[in-house]
Write a protein that holds these residues in place. Structure first.
Motif, PDB file in Angstrom:
ATOM      1  N   SER A  75      75.864 144.566  53.794  1.00 43.47           N
ATOM      2  CA  SER A  75      74.787 144.643  52.801  1.00 43.47           C
ATOM      3  C   SER A  75      75.124 143.828  51.556  1.00 43.47           C
ATOM      4  CB  SER A  75      74.552 146.103  52.399  1.00 43.47           C
ATOM      5  OG  SER A  75      74.303 146.904  53.543  1.00 43.47           O
ATOM      6  N   ILE A  76      74.184 142.977  51.137  1.00 43.40           N
ATOM      7  CA  ILE A  76      74.381 142.147  49.944  1.00 43.40           C
ATOM      8  C   ILE A  76      73.175 142.281  49.016  1.00 43.40           C
ATOM      9  CG2 ILE A  76      75.831 140.502  51.198  1.00 43.40           C
ATOM     10  CD1 ILE A  76      73.435 138.587  51.268  1.00 43.40           C
ATOM     11  N   ASP A  77      73.264 141.667  47.842  1.00 49.02           N
ATOM     12  CA  ASP A  77      72.151 141.605  46.881  1.00 49.02           C
ATOM     13  C   ASP A  77      71.556 142.985  46.610  1.00 49.02           C
ATOM     14  OD1 ASP A  77      72.555 138.891  46.783  1.00 49.02           O
ATOM     15  OD2 ASP A  77      70.998 138.432  48.240  1.00 49.02           O
ATOM     16  N   LEU A  78      72.362 143.883  46.122  1.00 48.67           N
ATOM     17  CA  LEU A  78      71.921 145.255  45.870  1.00 48.67           C
ATOM     18  C   LEU A  78      71.132 145.349  44.571  1.00 48.67           C
ATOM     19  CD1 LEU A  78      75.268 147.160  46.599  1.00 48.67           C
ATOM     20  CD2 LEU A  78      73.627 146.215  48.224  1.00 48.67           C
ATOM     21  N   TYR A  79      70.079 146.150  44.576  1.00 50.50           N
ATOM     22  CA  TYR A  79      69.373 146.481  43.340  1.00 50.50           C
ATOM     23  C   TYR A  79      68.626 147.790  43.523  1.00 50.50           C
ATOM     24  CZ  TYR A  79      65.113 144.456  45.484  1.00 50.50           C
ATOM     25  OH  TYR A  79      64.047 144.162  46.312  1.00 50.50           O
ATOM     26  N   LEU A  80      68.281 148.400  42.399  1.00 48.65           N
ATOM     27  CA  LEU A  80      67.616 149.699  42.410  1.00 48.65           C
ATOM     28  C   LEU A  80      66.125 149.544  42.181  1.00 48.65           C
ATOM     29  CD1 LEU A  80      70.169 151.634  40.192  1.00 48.65           C
ATOM     30  CD2 LEU A  80      69.959 151.758  42.680  1.00 48.65           C
ATOM     31  N   GLU A  81      65.366 150.374  42.894  1.00 42.44           N
ATOM     32  CA  GLU A  81      63.910 150.394  42.724  1.00 42.44           C
ATOM     33  C   GLU A  81      63.458 151.843  42.830  1.00 42.44           C
ATOM     34  OE1 GLU A  81      60.769 148.503  45.511  1.00 42.44           O
ATOM     35  OE2 GLU A  81      61.409 146.892  44.152  1.00 42.44           O
ATOM     36  N   LYS A  82      63.254 152.466  41.661  1.00 43.97           N
ATOM     37  CA  LYS A  82      62.952 153.900  41.579  1.00 43.97           C
ATOM     38  C   LYS A  82      64.088 154.691  42.238  1.00 43.97           C
ATOM     39  CE  LYS A  82      57.963 153.241  41.246  1.00 43.97           C
ATOM     40  NZ  LYS A  82      56.636 153.541  41.811  1.00 43.97           N
ATOM     41  N   ASP A  83      63.791 155.451  43.282  1.00 42.60           N
ATOM     42  CA  ASP A  83      64.834 156.255  43.921  1.00 42.60           C
ATOM     43  C   ASP A  83      65.372 155.595  45.187  1.00 42.60           C
ATOM     44  OD1 ASP A  83      62.593 156.540  45.475  1.00 42.60           O
ATOM     45  OD2 ASP A  83      62.834 158.697  45.805  1.00 42.60           O
ATOM     46  N   GLN A  84      65.210 154.265  45.265  1.00 38.87           N
ATOM     47  CA  GLN A  84      65.668 153.534  46.437  1.00 38.87           C
ATOM     48  C   GLN A  84      66.724 152.496  46.048  1.00 38.87           C
ATOM     49  OE1 GLN A  84      64.491 153.987  49.742  1.00 38.87           O
ATOM     50  NE2 GLN A  84      63.456 155.791  48.891  1.00 38.87           N
ATOM     51  N   LEU A  85      67.763 152.418  46.868  1.00 37.14           N
ATOM     52  CA  LEU A  85      68.727 151.345  46.758  1.00 37.14           C
ATOM     53  C   LEU A  85      68.308 150.280  47.760  1.00 37.14           C
ATOM     54  CD1 LEU A  85      71.411 150.014  45.908  1.00 37.14           C
ATOM     55  CD2 LEU A  85      72.534 151.386  47.685  1.00 37.14           C
ATOM     56  N   ILE A  86      67.956 149.105  47.254  1.00 40.06           N
ATOM     57  CA  ILE A  86      67.505 148.012  48.119  1.00 40.06           C
ATOM     58  C   ILE A  86      68.680 147.073  48.388  1.00 40.06           C
ATOM     59  CG2 ILE A  86      65.766 146.218  48.449  1.00 40.06           C
ATOM     60  CD1 ILE A  86      64.613 149.027  47.956  1.00 40.06           C
ATOM     61  N   PHE A  87      68.823 146.644  49.640  1.00 42.29           N
ATOM     62  CA  PHE A  87      69.878 145.709  50.007  1.00 42.29           C
ATOM     63  C   PHE A  87      69.327 144.698  51.005  1.00 42.29           C
ATOM     64  CE2 PHE A  87      70.057 149.201  53.029  1.00 42.29           C
ATOM     65  CZ  PHE A  87      70.166 148.560  54.260  1.00 42.29           C
ATOM     66  N   THR A  88      70.047 143.610  51.178  1.00 44.02           N
ATOM     67  CA  THR A  88      69.695 142.607  52.182  1.00 44.02           C
ATOM     68  C   THR A  88      70.734 142.632  53.291  1.00 44.02           C
ATOM     69  OG1 THR A  88      68.607 141.148  50.580  1.00 44.02           O
ATOM     70  CG2 THR A  88      69.346 140.147  52.638  1.00 44.02           C
ATOM     71  N   ASN A  89      70.260 142.675  54.516  1.00 44.29           N
ATOM     72  CA  ASN A  89      71.141 142.625  55.680  1.00 44.29           C
ATOM     73  C   ASN A  89      71.681 141.197  55.801  1.00 44.29           C
ATOM     74  OD1 ASN A  89      72.068 142.243  58.410  1.00 44.29           O
ATOM     75  ND2 ASN A  89      70.979 144.104  59.002  1.00 44.29           N
ATOM     76  N   LYS A  90      72.986 141.042  55.627  1.00 44.51           N
ATOM     77  CA  LYS A  90      73.601 139.715  55.628  1.00 44.51           C
ATOM     78  C   LYS A  90      73.351 138.979  56.939  1.00 44.51           C
ATOM     79  CE  LYS A  90      76.647 136.480  54.439  1.00 44.51           C
ATOM     80  NZ  LYS A  90      76.413 135.483  53.376  1.00 44.51           N
ATOM     81  N   ALA A  91      73.325 139.679  58.059  1.00 41.67           N
ATOM     82  CA  ALA A  91      73.184 139.051  59.370  1.00 41.67           C
ATOM     83  C   ALA A  91      71.757 138.575  59.641  1.00 41.67           C
ATOM     84  CB  ALA A  91      73.622 140.017  60.464  1.00 41.67           C
ATOM     85  N   THR A  92      70.757 139.371  59.232  1.00 45.26           N
ATOM     86  CA  THR A  92      69.374 139.070  59.582  1.00 45.26           C
ATOM     87  C   THR A  92      68.554 138.518  58.413  1.00 45.26           C
ATOM     88  OG1 THR A  92      68.587 141.300  59.031  1.00 45.26           O
ATOM     89  CG2 THR A  92      69.436 140.942  61.271  1.00 45.26           C
ATOM     90  N   GLY A  93      69.029 138.740  57.180  1.00 44.75           N
ATOM     91  CA  GLY A  93      68.267 138.306  56.017  1.00 44.75           C
ATOM     92  C   GLY A  93      67.138 139.223  55.636  1.00 44.75           C
ATOM     93  N   THR A  94      66.998 140.349  56.379  1.00 42.63           N
ATOM     94  CA  THR A  94      65.919 141.296  56.090  1.00 42.63           C
ATOM     95  C   THR A  94      66.389 142.338  55.072  1.00 42.63           C
ATOM     96  OG1 THR A  94      66.617 142.671  57.963  1.00 42.63           O
ATOM     97  CG2 THR A  94      64.918 141.013  58.378  1.00 42.63           C
ATOM     98  N   LYS A  95      65.415 142.911  54.387  1.00 46.57           N
ATOM     99  CA  LYS A  95      65.740 143.936  53.389  1.00 46.57           C
ATOM    100  C   LYS A  95      65.741 145.315  53.996  1.00 46.57           C
ATOM    101  CE  LYS A  95      64.189 141.506  49.241  1.00 46.57           C
ATOM    102  NZ  LYS A  95      65.574 141.286  48.783  1.00 46.57           N
ATOM    103  N   GLY A  96      66.588 146.168  53.472  1.00 47.36           N
ATOM    104  CA  GLY A  96      66.632 147.564  53.881  1.00 47.36           C
ATOM    105  C   GLY A  96      66.738 148.434  52.642  1.00 47.36           C
ATOM    106  N   SER A  97      66.693 149.725  52.811  1.00 43.56           N
ATOM    107  CA  SER A  97      66.762 150.617  51.651  1.00 43.56           C
ATOM    108  C   SER A  97      67.434 151.923  52.037  1.00 43.56           C
ATOM    109  CB  SER A  97      65.364 150.900  51.097  1.00 43.56           C
ATOM    110  OG  SER A  97      64.572 151.592  52.031  1.00 43.56           O
ATOM    111  N   VAL A  98      67.993 152.558  51.005  1.00 46.54           N
ATOM    112  CA  VAL A  98      68.604 153.869  51.149  1.00 46.54           C
ATOM    113  C   VAL A  98      68.104 154.711  49.995  1.00 46.54           C
ATOM    114  CG1 VAL A  98      70.759 155.179  51.098  1.00 46.54           C
ATOM    115  CG2 VAL A  98      70.676 152.973  52.273  1.00 46.54           C
ATOM    116  N   LYS A  99      67.656 155.926  50.292  1.00 44.14           N
ATOM    117  CA  LYS A  99      67.221 156.814  49.225  1.00 44.14           C
ATOM    118  C   LYS A  99      68.439 157.357  48.504  1.00 44.14           C
ATOM    119  CE  LYS A  99      64.070 160.598  48.167  1.00 44.14           C
ATOM    120  NZ  LYS A  99      63.080 161.570  48.689  1.00 44.14           N
ATOM    121  N   ILE A 100      68.398 157.336  47.177  1.00 41.80           N
ATOM    122  CA  ILE A 100      69.531 157.805  46.392  1.00 41.80           C
ATOM    123  C   ILE A 100      69.101 158.923  45.471  1.00 41.80           C
ATOM    124  CG2 ILE A 100      70.705 155.585  46.466  1.00 41.80           C
ATOM    125  CD1 ILE A 100      69.643 155.032  43.683  1.00 41.80           C
ATOM    126  N   LYS A 101      70.080 159.668  44.991  1.00 46.17           N
ATOM    127  CA  LYS A 101      69.805 160.783  44.088  1.00 46.17           C
ATOM    128  C   LYS A 101      69.899 160.330  42.651  1.00 46.17           C
ATOM    129  CE  LYS A 101      71.696 164.145  47.336  1.00 46.17           C
ATOM    130  NZ  LYS A 101      72.702 165.209  47.568  1.00 46.17           N
TER     131      LYS A 101
END
Length: 390
Positions: free
Chosen positions: A364-390
């Motif tokens: 995971s690269i290029d991390l940033y926060l968006e409300k209650d989501q941690l947004i990242f980019t999948n280094k292998a595919t270039g697609t974005k993913g997210s993880v819900k955070i507290k």
């Protein structure tokens, strides 16, 4: 008529000589700039130089069609260099045009501009308003000189994207070389970064100078600044990641002494005051930094990008995580990071570095926060993913 034509050709040729145009590229940053030149004059001629400089500055900032120089003391061939000196000293002048500007042997200079006068006045007003807004938002009356320089450096890096795409195409627009282009468009190459530093520092009451030279073999521009009586170099361009990473800032080239900068920069040091102080050398350890409360969290350049924390004055420096951490974000309770000591997978830890745990199996690269989501980019595919955070 032939005599005038020859003078025009000679002057245009001298202008071309003082505009350095070799492209510069390296893995992190790139730029091309107009080189600073210095006229060597006798004591008698120095008065004529100052007169020409003053006449040019007054005429250009009043949008006049002509200016003059004392032709009995200075050759028309020297006028181009004096124009360059005026522009290097006054980055607020983004609208002057070298091409078509002509000096004559009788002491007359015909001036050209990039835009109609009405449009220039509108643009200057926008630039002045933007500058005052930035200073009001970033500088407090109680700030030290160090605080002012850091705030302006941080504003430029965090609000600008290096014009990498246009640079790669060989199509960098004129605006990207100017402070106006950076301030209005949020995009620039090295000359735009350096001019903006110079312009904002001047507004904040900090002495600074434009420096031109080479970096990793290519033409480049940066700044010399004065903090509490000592001089330091600042290269805001090279402190801004390329391609752009929102919220990311480096301090490797912030308030450096000449000895440190000479590792990958070269310039005519004799033109500038000596920069020997190592008071802020600890900043050169900082690759990627975030501030929270009174602390700076950063990936350490000198320790394989391990995550550290310290105060802005360099005190209370402490290693928080013994893992390589080039990408990370902070919340009020946690650190979220790409653990490059284990596949670049996402991890979570407390702000003091305890309770480190893995939260995904994706590089995971290029991390940033968006409300209650941690947004990242999948280094292998270039697609974005997210993880819900507290």
């Amino acid at each position: 008529m032939l005599k005038k034509f020859n003078y025009v050709l000679a002057f245009i040729f001298s202008i071309l000589l003082i505009q350095a145009s070799p492209a510069f590229a390296q893995e992190q940053n790139a730029g091309s700039i107009a080189g600073k030149n210095t006229i060597t004059v006798s004591a008698a001629d120095s008065k004529a130089y100052k007169e020409t400089y003053t006449n040019l500055l007054a005429a250009i900032t009043s949008f006049k069609d002509t200016a003059s120089f004392p032709s009995q003391s200075i050759s028309y061939k020297q006028v181009g260099t004096i124009i360059n000196d005026v522009l290097n000293d006054h980055p607020e002048i983004f609208y002057f045009q070298h091409k078509g500007t002509t000096a004559y042997a009788n002491g007359k200079i015909e001036l050209k501009y990039k835009y109609p006068v009405k449009k220039i006045k509108e643009m200057v007003l926008k630039q002045d308003t933007k500058i005052k807004t930035i200073i009001k938002q970033t500088i407090k009356s109680t700030d030290s000189e160090f605080d002012k320089v850091k705030s302006i450096h941080d504003y430029i890096v965090l609000n600008t994207a290096y014009d990498w795409e246009n640079y790669q195409k060989g199509q960098v627009p004129d605006a990207s070389y100017t402070a106006y282009g950076l301030l209005m468009n949020g995009q620039a190459v090295c000359e735009g970064y350096a001019h903006t530093m110079q312009l904002l520092l001047k507004e904040a009451g900090i002495e600074s100078h434009l420096v031109t030279g080479k970096a990793n073999g290519g033409v480049h521009a940066w700044n010399l600044v004065k903090v509490d009586g000592e001089y330091y170099y600042v290269d805001a361009t090279w402190d801004d990641p390329v391609p752009n990473r929102a919220g990311e800032i480096s301090y490797k080239y912030f308030l450096t002494p000449a000895a440190a900068l000479k590792k990958d920069h070269s310039w005519d040091e004799k033109q500038f005051p000596a920069a020997t102080s190592t008071k802020y050398a600890y900043f050169q350890d900082i690759f990627s930094a975030k501030e929270l409360g009174t602390y700076m969290y950063f990936s350490n350049n000198k320790d394989n990008q391990k995550l550290y924390r310290m105060k802005k004055d360099g005190s209370e420096k402490k290693k928080l995580l013994n893992v390589s951490t080039p990408y990370f974000v902070l919340t009020k309770n946690n650190i979220y990071l790409s653990n490059y000591s284990n596949g670049g997978y996402l991890y979570q830890a407390k702000l003091d570095g305890t309770q480190l745990k893995k939260i995904n199996n994706i590089h995971s690269i290029d991390l940033y926060l968006e409300k209650d989501q941690l947004i990242f980019t999948n280094k292998a595919t270039g697609t974005k993913g997210s993880v819900k955070i507290k």
